[in-house]
Enzyme design. Structure first.
Site, PDB file in Angstrom:
ATOM      1  N   GLU A  67     -76.282 -66.478   8.662  1.00 52.20           N
ATOM      2  CA  GLU A  67     -74.866 -66.541   8.271  1.00 52.20           C
ATOM      3  C   GLU A  67     -73.974 -66.104   9.430  1.00 52.20           C
ATOM      4  OE1 GLU A  67     -71.476 -67.377   6.492  1.00 52.20           O
ATOM      5  OE2 GLU A  67     -73.391 -67.832   5.540  1.00 52.20           O
ATOM      6  N   GLU A  74     -69.111 -72.010  13.681  1.00 51.28           N
ATOM      7  CA  GLU A  74     -67.891 -72.560  13.086  1.00 51.28           C
ATOM      8  C   GLU A  74     -66.655 -72.156  13.892  1.00 51.28           C
ATOM      9  OE1 GLU A  74     -67.771 -71.362   9.001  1.00 51.28           O
ATOM     10  OE2 GLU A  74     -69.116 -72.977   8.381  1.00 51.28           O
TER      11      GLU A  74
END
Length: 125
Positions: A67, A74
Protein backbone atom coordinates in the site's frame (compact mmCIF):
# COMPACT_ATOMS: atom_id res chain seq x y z
CA UNK A 1 25.98 16.14 -10.16
CA UNK A 2 25.37 13.74 -7.33
CA UNK A 3 23.88 14.81 -4.03
CA UNK A 4 25.85 14.32 -0.85
CA UNK A 5 24.36 11.58 1.31
CA UNK A 6 22.23 13.04 4.04
CA UNK A 7 22.87 12.21 7.68
CA UNK A 8 21.32 8.97 8.91
CA UNK A 9 19.06 10.79 11.39
CA UNK A 10 17.62 12.90 8.55
CA UNK A 11 16.85 9.72 6.62
CA UNK A 12 14.93 8.33 9.59
CA UNK A 13 13.06 11.62 10.01
CA UNK A 14 12.04 11.50 6.35
CA UNK A 15 10.90 7.89 6.69
CA UNK A 16 8.80 8.65 9.77
CA UNK A 17 7.34 11.70 8.02
CA UNK A 18 6.32 9.36 5.21
CA UNK A 19 4.64 6.99 7.66
CA UNK A 20 2.81 9.91 9.28
CA UNK A 21 1.69 11.15 5.86
CA UNK A 22 0.46 7.69 4.94
CA UNK A 23 -1.55 7.39 8.15
CA UNK A 24 -3.01 10.88 7.71
CA UNK A 25 -3.95 10.65 4.05
CA UNK A 26 -4.67 7.03 3.12
CA UNK A 27 -8.06 5.70 4.29
CA UNK A 28 -7.17 2.15 3.26
CA UNK A 29 -4.22 2.11 5.65
CA UNK A 30 -6.59 2.75 8.57
CA UNK A 31 -8.75 -0.15 7.35
CA UNK A 32 -5.70 -2.44 7.01
CA UNK A 33 -4.49 -1.48 10.49
CA UNK A 34 -7.93 -2.24 11.96
CA UNK A 35 -7.96 -5.64 10.28
CA UNK A 36 -4.38 -6.26 11.41
CA UNK A 37 -5.29 -5.44 15.01
CA UNK A 38 -8.23 -7.85 14.86
CA UNK A 39 -6.00 -10.58 13.38
CA UNK A 40 -3.42 -10.10 16.12
CA UNK A 41 -6.07 -10.23 18.86
CA UNK A 42 -7.53 -13.44 17.41
CA UNK A 43 -4.04 -14.92 17.10
CA UNK A 44 -3.37 -14.16 20.77
CA UNK A 45 -6.72 -15.63 21.84
CA UNK A 46 -6.12 -18.80 19.83
CA UNK A 47 -2.54 -19.19 21.08
CA UNK A 48 -0.92 -19.56 17.67
CA UNK A 49 2.66 -20.83 17.47
CA UNK A 50 5.73 -18.66 16.91
CA UNK A 51 5.85 -19.69 13.25
CA UNK A 52 2.21 -18.81 12.80
CA UNK A 53 2.86 -15.40 14.38
CA UNK A 54 5.69 -14.90 11.91
CA UNK A 55 3.44 -15.77 8.97
CA UNK A 56 0.70 -13.41 10.16
CA UNK A 57 3.07 -10.50 10.85
CA UNK A 58 4.78 -10.95 7.48
CA UNK A 59 1.40 -11.04 5.72
CA UNK A 60 0.35 -7.83 7.48
CA UNK A 61 3.67 -6.21 6.61
CA UNK A 62 3.32 -7.24 2.97
CA UNK A 63 -0.04 -5.49 2.68
CA UNK A 64 1.18 -2.32 4.41
CA UNK A 65 4.37 -2.18 2.33
CA UNK A 66 2.53 -2.68 -0.96
CA UNK A 67 0.00 0.00 0.00
CA UNK A 68 2.89 2.36 0.75
CA UNK A 69 4.55 1.64 -2.60
CA UNK A 70 1.18 2.01 -4.35
CA UNK A 71 0.70 5.43 -2.76
CA UNK A 72 4.20 6.51 -3.80
CA UNK A 73 3.62 5.32 -7.38
CA UNK A 74 0.28 7.13 -7.56
CA UNK A 75 1.93 10.33 -6.32
CA UNK A 76 4.75 10.07 -8.85
CA UNK A 77 2.35 9.37 -11.70
CA UNK A 78 0.22 12.37 -10.71
CA UNK A 79 3.33 14.54 -10.65
CA UNK A 80 4.71 13.28 -13.95
CA UNK A 81 1.40 13.11 -15.79
CA UNK A 82 -1.25 15.48 -14.37
CA UNK A 83 -3.38 14.90 -17.47
CA UNK A 84 -5.15 11.60 -18.09
CA UNK A 85 -2.98 9.23 -20.13
CA UNK A 86 -3.46 5.52 -20.72
CA UNK A 87 0.08 4.63 -19.65
CA UNK A 88 -0.26 6.64 -16.44
CA UNK A 89 -3.54 4.87 -15.73
CA UNK A 90 -1.89 1.52 -16.39
CA UNK A 91 0.88 2.28 -13.89
CA UNK A 92 -1.69 3.21 -11.25
CA UNK A 93 -3.81 0.13 -12.00
CA UNK A 94 -0.80 -2.18 -11.72
CA UNK A 95 0.25 -0.61 -8.42
CA UNK A 96 -3.29 -1.07 -7.09
CA UNK A 97 -3.27 -4.66 -8.35
CA UNK A 98 -0.16 -5.32 -6.27
CA UNK A 99 -2.05 -4.24 -3.14
CA UNK A 100 -5.06 -6.35 -4.09
CA UNK A 101 -2.86 -9.42 -4.61
CA UNK A 102 -1.02 -8.83 -1.33
CA UNK A 103 -4.31 -8.49 0.55
CA UNK A 104 -5.75 -11.60 -1.10
CA UNK A 105 -2.74 -13.76 -0.27
CA UNK A 106 -2.57 -12.32 3.26
CA UNK A 107 -6.17 -13.45 3.67
CA UNK A 108 -5.27 -16.92 2.36
CA UNK A 109 -2.41 -17.13 4.86
CA UNK A 110 -4.72 -16.00 7.65
CA UNK A 111 -7.22 -18.72 6.77
CA UNK A 112 -4.45 -21.34 6.66
CA UNK A 113 -3.19 -20.27 10.08
CA UNK A 114 -6.56 -19.80 11.79
CA UNK A 115 -8.64 -22.62 10.30
CA UNK A 116 -7.06 -25.51 12.26
CA UNK A 117 -7.25 -23.52 15.51
CA UNK A 118 -10.88 -22.53 14.92
CA UNK A 119 -11.77 -26.09 13.94
CA UNK A 120 -10.35 -27.40 17.22
CA UNK A 121 -12.06 -24.61 19.17
CA UNK A 122 -15.50 -25.33 17.65
CA UNK A 123 -15.32 -29.10 17.15
CA UNK A 124 -12.59 -30.33 19.48
CA UNK A 125 -9.59 -32.33 18.30
Amino acid sequence: SFEQPRPLLDSFRAAFAGVANLLRTERNVAIYLGIAAAVLVVAALLGVSLWEWAVLVLAIALVLVTETVNTAIESLVDLASPEVRPLAGRAKDLAAAAVLLAAFFAMVLGVLVFLPHLWRWFFGS
